[in-house]
Design a protein around this motif. Structure first.
Motif, short mmCIF file in Angstrom:
data_model
loop_
_atom_site.label_atom_id
_atom_site.label_comp_id
_atom_site.label_asym_id
_atom_site.label_seq_id
_atom_site.Cartn_x
_atom_site.Cartn_y
_atom_site.Cartn_z
N MET A 1 0.52 -1.74 -6.28
CA MET A 1 0.65 -2.91 -5.42
C MET A 1 1.82 -2.77 -4.45
O MET A 1 1.88 -3.42 -3.44
CB MET A 1 0.93 -4.17 -6.27
N HIS A 2 2.78 -1.93 -4.84
CA HIS A 2 4.01 -1.85 -4.06
C HIS A 2 3.81 -0.97 -2.84
O HIS A 2 4.38 0.10 -2.73
CB HIS A 2 5.15 -1.30 -4.91
N ARG A 3 2.96 -1.38 -1.98
CA ARG A 3 2.65 -0.57 -0.82
C ARG A 3 2.91 -1.36 0.45
O ARG A 3 2.83 -2.58 0.49
CB ARG A 3 1.18 -0.15 -0.87
N ARG A 4 3.20 -0.60 1.47
CA ARG A 4 3.37 -1.22 2.78
C ARG A 4 2.00 -1.52 3.39
O ARG A 4 0.99 -1.03 2.93
CB ARG A 4 4.02 -0.22 3.75
N GLY A 5 2.06 -2.24 4.48
CA GLY A 5 0.90 -2.30 5.36
C GLY A 5 -0.12 -3.36 5.04
O GLY A 5 -1.05 -3.55 5.79
N ILE A 6 0.04 -4.07 3.89
CA ILE A 6 -0.91 -5.13 3.59
C ILE A 6 -0.53 -6.29 4.51
O ILE A 6 0.58 -6.81 4.42
CB ILE A 6 -0.81 -5.55 2.11
N VAL A 7 -1.41 -6.65 5.40
CA VAL A 7 -1.05 -7.69 6.37
C VAL A 7 -1.25 -9.05 5.71
O VAL A 7 -2.34 -9.37 5.24
CB VAL A 7 -1.90 -7.59 7.65
N ARG A 8 -0.18 -9.78 5.58
CA ARG A 8 -0.27 -11.06 4.88
C ARG A 8 0.71 -12.04 5.50
O ARG A 8 1.85 -11.69 5.77
CB ARG A 8 0.10 -10.81 3.42
N GLU A 9 0.24 -13.24 5.73
CA GLU A 9 1.11 -14.30 6.25
C GLU A 9 2.11 -14.69 5.17
O GLU A 9 1.74 -14.93 4.03
CB GLU A 9 0.27 -15.54 6.60
N ARG A 10 3.38 -14.76 5.50
CA ARG A 10 4.37 -15.22 4.53
C ARG A 10 5.28 -16.24 5.18
O ARG A 10 5.55 -16.18 6.37
CB ARG A 10 5.23 -14.03 4.03
N THR A 11 5.74 -17.18 4.38
CA THR A 11 6.63 -18.21 4.91
C THR A 11 8.08 -17.74 4.81
O THR A 11 8.57 -17.45 3.72
CB THR A 11 6.48 -19.52 4.10
N LEU A 12 8.73 -17.64 5.94
CA LEU A 12 10.13 -17.22 5.95
C LEU A 12 10.99 -18.29 5.31
O LEU A 12 10.69 -19.48 5.39
CB LEU A 12 10.60 -16.98 7.38
N LEU A 13 12.06 -17.85 4.68
CA LEU A 13 13.01 -18.76 4.05
C LEU A 13 13.48 -19.81 5.06
O LEU A 13 13.68 -20.96 4.74
CB LEU A 13 14.22 -17.95 3.59
N SER A 14 13.63 -19.36 6.32
CA SER A 14 14.16 -20.25 7.36
C SER A 14 13.23 -21.44 7.61
O SER A 14 13.69 -22.51 7.99
CB SER A 14 14.39 -19.49 8.65
N TRP B 1 7.76 -5.73 6.96
CA TRP B 1 8.46 -4.59 6.36
C TRP B 1 8.34 -3.32 7.19
O TRP B 1 8.85 -2.27 6.80
CB TRP B 1 7.91 -4.35 4.94
N ASP B 2 7.66 -3.39 8.34
CA ASP B 2 7.39 -2.17 9.12
C ASP B 2 8.66 -1.43 9.52
O ASP B 2 8.67 -0.21 9.57
CB ASP B 2 6.57 -2.51 10.38
N SER B 3 9.71 -2.18 9.81
CA SER B 3 10.92 -1.51 10.32
C SER B 3 11.94 -1.20 9.23
O SER B 3 13.02 -0.69 9.52
CB SER B 3 11.57 -2.39 11.40
N VAL B 4 11.60 -1.49 7.98
CA VAL B 4 12.55 -1.19 6.88
C VAL B 4 12.26 0.21 6.35
O VAL B 4 11.10 0.57 6.11
CB VAL B 4 12.43 -2.24 5.74
N GLY B 5 13.31 1.00 6.18
CA GLY B 5 13.13 2.40 5.77
C GLY B 5 12.68 2.57 4.33
O GLY B 5 12.89 1.69 3.48
N ASP B 6 12.08 3.75 4.04
CA ASP B 6 11.59 4.04 2.69
C ASP B 6 12.66 3.95 1.59
O ASP B 6 12.36 3.47 0.49
CB ASP B 6 10.96 5.44 2.65
N PRO B 7 13.90 4.41 1.84
CA PRO B 7 14.88 4.34 0.74
C PRO B 7 15.08 2.92 0.21
O PRO B 7 15.23 2.74 -1.01
CB PRO B 7 16.16 4.88 1.39
N ALA B 8 15.06 1.92 1.08
CA ALA B 8 15.25 0.54 0.63
C ALA B 8 14.10 0.13 -0.29
O ALA B 8 14.31 -0.48 -1.35
CB ALA B 8 15.33 -0.40 1.83
N LEU B 9 12.86 0.50 0.11
CA LEU B 9 11.69 0.16 -0.72
C LEU B 9 11.75 0.89 -2.06
O LEU B 9 11.39 0.34 -3.11
CB LEU B 9 10.40 0.51 0.02
N ASP B 10 12.23 2.13 -2.02
CA ASP B 10 12.33 2.93 -3.24
C ASP B 10 13.31 2.26 -4.22
O ASP B 10 13.04 2.17 -5.42
CB ASP B 10 12.81 4.34 -2.89
N LEU B 11 14.43 1.78 -3.68
CA LEU B 11 15.41 1.12 -4.55
C LEU B 11 14.81 -0.16 -5.15
O LEU B 11 14.92 -0.39 -6.36
CB LEU B 11 16.69 0.80 -3.76
#
Ligand code: ATP
Length: 364
Positions: free
Chosen positions: A302-315, A245-255
């Motif tokens: 909980m809705h915060r950036r920066g928590i480093v966590r491995e996630r499985t991409l849909l792909s 999520w590092d490159s996604v802007g704040d407005p998107a997270l706010d929505l």
């Protein structure tokens, strides 16, 4: 059904071509209208005697009733229906580029610009439905179809859609596990069921588009995070892990934060979504944010950036649909769609013992 025709009337008017997709209730094929040469999709519901079939046909009647009355550029249009001896045929506008799900899988995730283009259409399609008191109830990337390569989308699969009265609510439990709103999972006979459920599901889709993985998943269940999928949803526990999520802007997270609010009354309406700065591309200022709307909502920390966590991409789920992949609890046999109350529909959910106790409908 609205119209009844003689046997094989469909095949007299249309040539059936290859299969485009298969759902829980129907198979969808490409077809060509003989008189015009125009291509359509036909959704075929085969009739078999039995309880499950009856509930399938109930859902079908609902789908026809809803689709007959709607016309919007972002809602799949119903052209014709045929009720024949062995099957019901719904002739639908064709979406040649297939499901949004596959589009995300192919690209891993979408850019903010592409996602914005998509969500202007989705919000407008849902606004059209909500203004007519229609709740879709099963929004997910598999039910959002692409009409062209320019990301022109249409909402599809109205099998669970419902026309509601202003004050109406239902106790039917339906939807697809990863996308259902918390109030649908909430216990008690009187689950309130309003337009807000669609906004929640759209929030989940928005999240997935921007990072390529779902906000809630049983994959996250661990000693440090002992929450099943349904507990994550009910408490609204999700975050924006780094680096995705590092490159996604704040407005998107706010929505997203305003769409995925556990309390439905405090969740954004579709009109508020349409006015949000992320969509209008106005700067996210103090005046624009919905001050107070989400104050005191549990889990927001909980809705915060920066928590480093491995996630499985849909792909990497490798073309297996997310909703079919992720069950509702650890070791659960939870089927794709779960129902309660309606005894014919409930038969479809399978035996109660197959599901964890906290997932069972209270009346079971
Ligand atoms: P579900 O199990 O989600 O309830 P269903 O039995 O109601 O599914 P749909 O979801 O409507 O069936 O259709 C199944 C699949 O067929 C879709 O996911 C899509 O891939 C394809 N499909 C449906 N309608 C169209 C269309 N109009 N144009 C192109 N493909 C379509």
């Amino acid at each position: 059904y609205p119209r009844s025709r003689t046997s094989s009337a469909f095949l007299q008017q249309y040539t059936l071509l290859e299969r485009l997709g298969k759902g829980h209730f129907a198979e969808v094929f490409l077809c060509v209208e003989k008189s015009t040469g125009r291509r359509y999709a036909v959704k075929i519901f085969t009739k078999h005697p039995g309880t499950e079939e009856r509930s399938k046909m109930d859902g079908l009647q609902q789908e026809i009733a809803v689709l007959m009355g709607v016309s919007h550029p972002n809602v799949l249009c119903l052209k014709d229906t045929f009720n024949e001896k062995n099957a019901v045929y719904l002739v639908l506008e064709l979406a040649p580029e297939g499901e949004l799900f596959n589009h995300i899988v192919l690209k891993q995730k979408l850019s903010e610009d592409e996602t914005r283009k998509l969500f202007v259409q989705l919000f407008q399609g849902i606004k059209y439905l909500h203004d007519r008191n229609i709740v879709h109830r099963d929004i997910k990337p598999e039910n959002i179809l692409l009409v062209d390569k320019d990301v022109h989308v249409k909402l599809a699969d109205f099998g669970l859609a419902k026309i509601i009265g202003e004050e109406s609510f239902t106790t039917t439990l339906c939807g697809t596990p990863s996308y259902v709103a918390p109030e649908i999972l909430a216990e008690g006979r009187h689950r309130k069921y309003t337009k807000a459920v669609d906004v929640w599901s759209l929030g989940v889709v928005l999240y997935i588009c921007l990072c390529g993985f779902p906000p809630f998943s049983d994959e996250l269940y661990s000693r440090d995070f002992p929450y099943t999928l349904s507990q994550q949803i009910k408490t609204g526990k999700f975050d924006y892990p780094s680096p995705y999520w590092d490159s996604v802007g704040d407005p998107a997270l706010d929505l997203i934060d305003h769409m995925m609010v556990v309390e439905p009354g405090r969740r954004f309406t579709i009109d508020q979504c349409l006015q949000h700065p992320w969509l209008t591309q106005k700067p996210l200022g103090v005046a624009d944010s919905t001050d107070g709307l989400v104050d005191g909502i549990g889990g927001l920390d909980m809705h915060r950036r920066g928590i480093v966590r491995e996630r499985t991409l849909l792909s990497s789920i490798n073309s297996v649909h997310l909703s079919r992949k992720v069950p509702l609890g650890p070791n659960s046999n939870q089927p794709l769609k779960i129902y309660a109350k309606n005894p014919t529909a409930q038969a479809k959910a399978g035996p109660a013992e197959a599901r964890p106790a906290d997932e069972r409908a209270p009346e079971e």
